[in-house]
Design a protein around this motif. Structure first.
Motif, PDB file in Angstrom:
ATOM      1  N   SER A 251      -5.223  -1.237 -21.089  1.00 55.42           N
ATOM      2  CA  SER A 251      -4.571  -0.416 -22.044  1.00 55.42           C
ATOM      3  C   SER A 251      -5.562   0.773 -22.221  1.00 55.42           C
ATOM      4  N   GLY A 252      -4.810   2.176 -22.132  1.00 59.89           N
ATOM      5  CA  GLY A 252      -5.453   3.158 -22.484  1.00 59.89           C
ATOM      6  C   GLY A 252      -6.040   3.936 -21.396  1.00 59.89           C
ATOM      7  N   ASP A 253      -6.401   3.133 -20.115  1.00 56.54           N
ATOM      8  CA  ASP A 253      -6.875   3.582 -19.028  1.00 56.54           C
ATOM      9  C   ASP A 253      -6.099   4.790 -18.467  1.00 56.54           C
ATOM     10  N   ILE A 254      -6.635   5.730 -17.906  1.00 56.46           N
ATOM     11  CA  ILE A 254      -5.829   6.721 -16.943  1.00 56.46           C
ATOM     12  C   ILE A 254      -6.771   6.801 -15.667  1.00 56.46           C
ATOM     13  N   ALA A 255      -5.797   6.627 -14.562  1.00 58.45           N
ATOM     14  CA  ALA A 255      -6.519   6.864 -13.297  1.00 58.45           C
ATOM     15  C   ALA A 255      -5.856   7.778 -12.596  1.00 58.45           C
ATOM     16  N   PHE A 256      -6.677   8.796 -11.982  1.00 58.69           N
ATOM     17  CA  PHE A 256      -6.241   9.685 -10.940  1.00 58.69           C
ATOM     18  C   PHE A 256      -6.278   9.333  -9.689  1.00 58.69           C
ATOM     19  N   ILE A 257      -5.305   9.580  -8.792  1.00 56.85           N
ATOM     20  CA  ILE A 257      -5.273   9.043  -7.349  1.00 56.85           C
ATOM     21  C   ILE A 257      -4.967  10.386  -6.814  1.00 56.85           C
ATOM     22  N   PRO A 258      -5.923  10.900  -5.776  1.00 55.36           N
ATOM     23  CA  PRO A 258      -5.539  12.078  -5.251  1.00 55.36           C
ATOM     24  C   PRO A 258      -4.658  12.021  -4.003  1.00 55.36           C
ATOM     25  N   PRO A 259      -4.129  13.005  -3.525  1.00 58.39           N
ATOM     26  CA  PRO A 259      -3.193  13.066  -2.267  1.00 58.39           C
ATOM     27  C   PRO A 259      -3.907  12.473  -1.289  1.00 58.39           C
ATOM     28  N   ASN A 260      -3.209  11.775  -0.397  1.00 55.71           N
ATOM     29  CA  ASN A 260      -3.615  11.277   0.914  1.00 55.71           C
ATOM     30  C   ASN A 260      -4.575  10.192   0.874  1.00 55.71           C
ATOM     31  N   THR A 261      -4.374   9.260  -0.469  1.00 55.83           N
ATOM     32  CA  THR A 261      -5.410   8.219  -0.647  1.00 55.83           C
ATOM     33  C   THR A 261      -4.463   6.832  -0.725  1.00 55.83           C
ATOM     34  N   ILE A 262      -4.905   6.010   0.305  1.00 63.10           N
ATOM     35  CA  ILE A 262      -4.025   4.930   0.430  1.00 63.10           C
ATOM     36  C   ILE A 262      -4.478   4.003  -0.531  1.00 63.10           C
ATOM     37  N   HIS A 263      -3.781   3.435  -1.516  1.00 65.06           N
ATOM     38  CA  HIS A 263      -3.737   2.530  -2.812  1.00 65.06           C
ATOM     39  C   HIS A 263      -2.777   1.718  -2.660  1.00 65.06           C
ATOM     40  N   LYS A 264      -3.260   0.585  -3.549  1.00 59.64           N
ATOM     41  CA  LYS A 264      -2.422  -0.831  -3.729  1.00 59.64           C
ATOM     42  C   LYS A 264      -2.154  -1.013  -5.146  1.00 59.64           C
ATOM     43  N   PRO A 265      -1.086  -0.660  -5.814  1.00 55.44           N
ATOM     44  CA  PRO A 265      -0.955  -0.890  -7.325  1.00 55.44           C
ATOM     45  C   PRO A 265      -0.522  -2.416  -7.111  1.00 55.44           C
ATOM     46  N   ILE A 266      -1.122  -3.116  -8.321  1.00 56.74           N
ATOM     47  CA  ILE A 266      -1.037  -4.550  -8.557  1.00 56.74           C
ATOM     48  C   ILE A 266      -0.401  -4.356 -10.185  1.00 56.74           C
TER      49      ILE A 266
ATOM     50  N   SER B 253       0.954  -1.173   0.094  1.00 54.62           N
ATOM     51  CA  SER B 253      -0.094   0.153   0.191  1.00 54.62           C
ATOM     52  C   SER B 253       0.936   1.146   0.026  1.00 54.62           C
ATOM     53  N   ALA B 254       0.412   2.025  -0.603  1.00 58.25           N
ATOM     54  CA  ALA B 254       1.134   3.572  -0.798  1.00 58.25           C
ATOM     55  C   ALA B 254       0.388   4.655  -0.569  1.00 58.25           C
ATOM     56  N   ILE B 255       0.889   5.818  -0.175  1.00 58.74           N
ATOM     57  CA  ILE B 255       0.025   6.939   0.233  1.00 58.74           C
ATOM     58  C   ILE B 255       1.082   8.051  -0.177  1.00 58.74           C
ATOM     59  N   HIS B 256       0.637   9.157  -0.832  1.00 53.16           N
ATOM     60  CA  HIS B 256       1.369  10.386  -1.184  1.00 53.16           C
ATOM     61  C   HIS B 256       0.706  11.770  -0.694  1.00 53.16           C
ATOM     62  N   ASP B 257       1.395  12.770  -0.788  1.00 58.87           N
ATOM     63  CA  ASP B 257       0.508  14.159  -0.481  1.00 58.87           C
ATOM     64  C   ASP B 257       0.812  14.995  -1.765  1.00 58.87           C
ATOM     65  N   PHE B 258       0.915  14.187  -2.825  1.00 59.12           N
ATOM     66  CA  PHE B 258       0.610  15.004  -4.474  1.00 59.12           C
ATOM     67  C   PHE B 258      -0.278  14.036  -5.061  1.00 59.12           C
TER      68      PHE B 258
ATOM     69  N   GLU C  28      -6.007  -1.063  -5.931  1.00 56.73           N
ATOM     70  CA  GLU C  28      -6.793  -1.523  -4.985  1.00 56.73           C
ATOM     71  C   GLU C  28      -6.912  -0.180  -3.851  1.00 56.73           C
ATOM     72  N   VAL C  29      -8.317   0.164  -3.678  1.00 52.61           N
ATOM     73  CA  VAL C  29      -8.381   1.370  -2.884  1.00 52.61           C
ATOM     74  C   VAL C  29      -9.536   1.001  -2.046  1.00 52.61           C
ATOM     75  N   GLU C  30      -9.769   0.899  -0.456  1.00 52.74           N
ATOM     76  CA  GLU C  30     -10.750   0.746   0.228  1.00 52.74           C
ATOM     77  C   GLU C  30     -11.025  -0.795  -0.055  1.00 52.74           C
ATOM     78  N   GLY C  31      -9.975  -1.713  -0.108  1.00 51.96           N
ATOM     79  CA  GLY C  31     -10.412  -3.274  -0.400  1.00 51.96           C
ATOM     80  C   GLY C  31     -11.041  -3.476  -1.538  1.00 51.96           C
ATOM     81  N   LYS C  32     -11.560  -2.348  -2.625  1.00 55.94           N
ATOM     82  CA  LYS C  32     -11.919  -2.716  -3.599  1.00 55.94           C
ATOM     83  C   LYS C  32     -10.895  -2.715  -4.751  1.00 55.94           C
ATOM     84  N   LYS C  33     -10.891  -3.721  -5.615  1.00 51.87           N
ATOM     85  CA  LYS C  33      -9.934  -3.711  -6.745  1.00 51.87           C
ATOM     86  C   LYS C  33     -10.328  -3.522  -8.108  1.00 51.87           C
TER      87      LYS C  33
END
Length: 202
Positions: free
Chosen positions: A124-139, A95-100, A114-119
């Motif tokens: 291909s072609g998808d873009i995800a924006f992860i806001p600051p202070n969001t605990i997320h797990k890249p797989i 799990s990772a968390i950043h302030d940017f 994975e965010v909040e236990g939801k995977k």
């Protein structure tokens, strides 16, 4: 025109090659199942030098600690506003968390976040924006080619603020991302590898 196409091909070829982080992670995953082999492998590495190279493994993180990078350590007083990296294949699922802001752009195959236990699957072609202070797990899969684009919060605010006016879902998402301390949502766009967007990114 041909030269332009060749350069894009070369960039993709470069991204497909294993970098230093991926070579380390691949060896680490092979040794991880045998504690003796793992300890022998890790004794040649210093925790701080690995962290400096943005290599994170649970053995060098405090128990229960998330991978965390702050704006001031990410850019080290540099003038840059954006940092671009390739997502490392074979990386541990931490799990990772950043302030940017973090933006993930999948160029080939797929990965998951994975965010909040939801995977959630990113194709291909998808873009995800992860806001600051969001605990997320890249797989990240073994054949995933994805870019990790990190944007200073202040830069994002300055550049995108004019675009954020209006009462619609996107502006609400980014305004919440800028002013609410803890976020539990990410925003995903399906660009279907839009040519202009792909060219700009490469």
């Amino acid at each position: 025109m041909e030269k332009d196409k060749l350069e894009k091909h070369e960039v993709m070829q470069y991204l497909r090659e294993y970098n230093e982080q991926e070579i380390f992670y691949q060896q680490y995953q092979l040794k991880k199942h045998d504690n003796t082999s793992l300890q022998l492998f890790l004794k040649d590495y210093d925790k701080h030098s690995l962290m400096h190279k943005q290599i994170y493994i649970e053995e060098f993180l405090l128990k229960g600690q998330n991978e965390f990078e702050k704006e001031d350590t990410m850019w080290l007083d540099q003038e840059k506003d954006i940092e671009v990296r390739k997502y490392s294949r074979f990386m541990p699922q931490l799990s990772a968390i950043h302030d940017f802001f973090e933006m993930i752009y999948v160029l080939e195959n797929e990965m998951y976040v994975e965010v909040e236990g939801k995977k959630m699957a990113l194709k291909s072609g998808d873009i995800a924006f992860i806001p600051p202070n969001t605990i997320h797990k890249p797989i990240v899969m073994e054949n995933t080619i994805a870019m990790q684009i990190m944007i200073r919060k202040s830069t994002f605010q300055k550049v995108f603020f004019k675009m954020l006016k209006g009462n619609h879902v996107i502006s609400e998402f980014f305004l919440n991302a800028l002013y609410i301390k803890e976020n539990k949502n990410i925003l995903i766009f399906h660009s279907h590898l839009d040519k202009h967007l792909l060219d700009c990114s490469l």
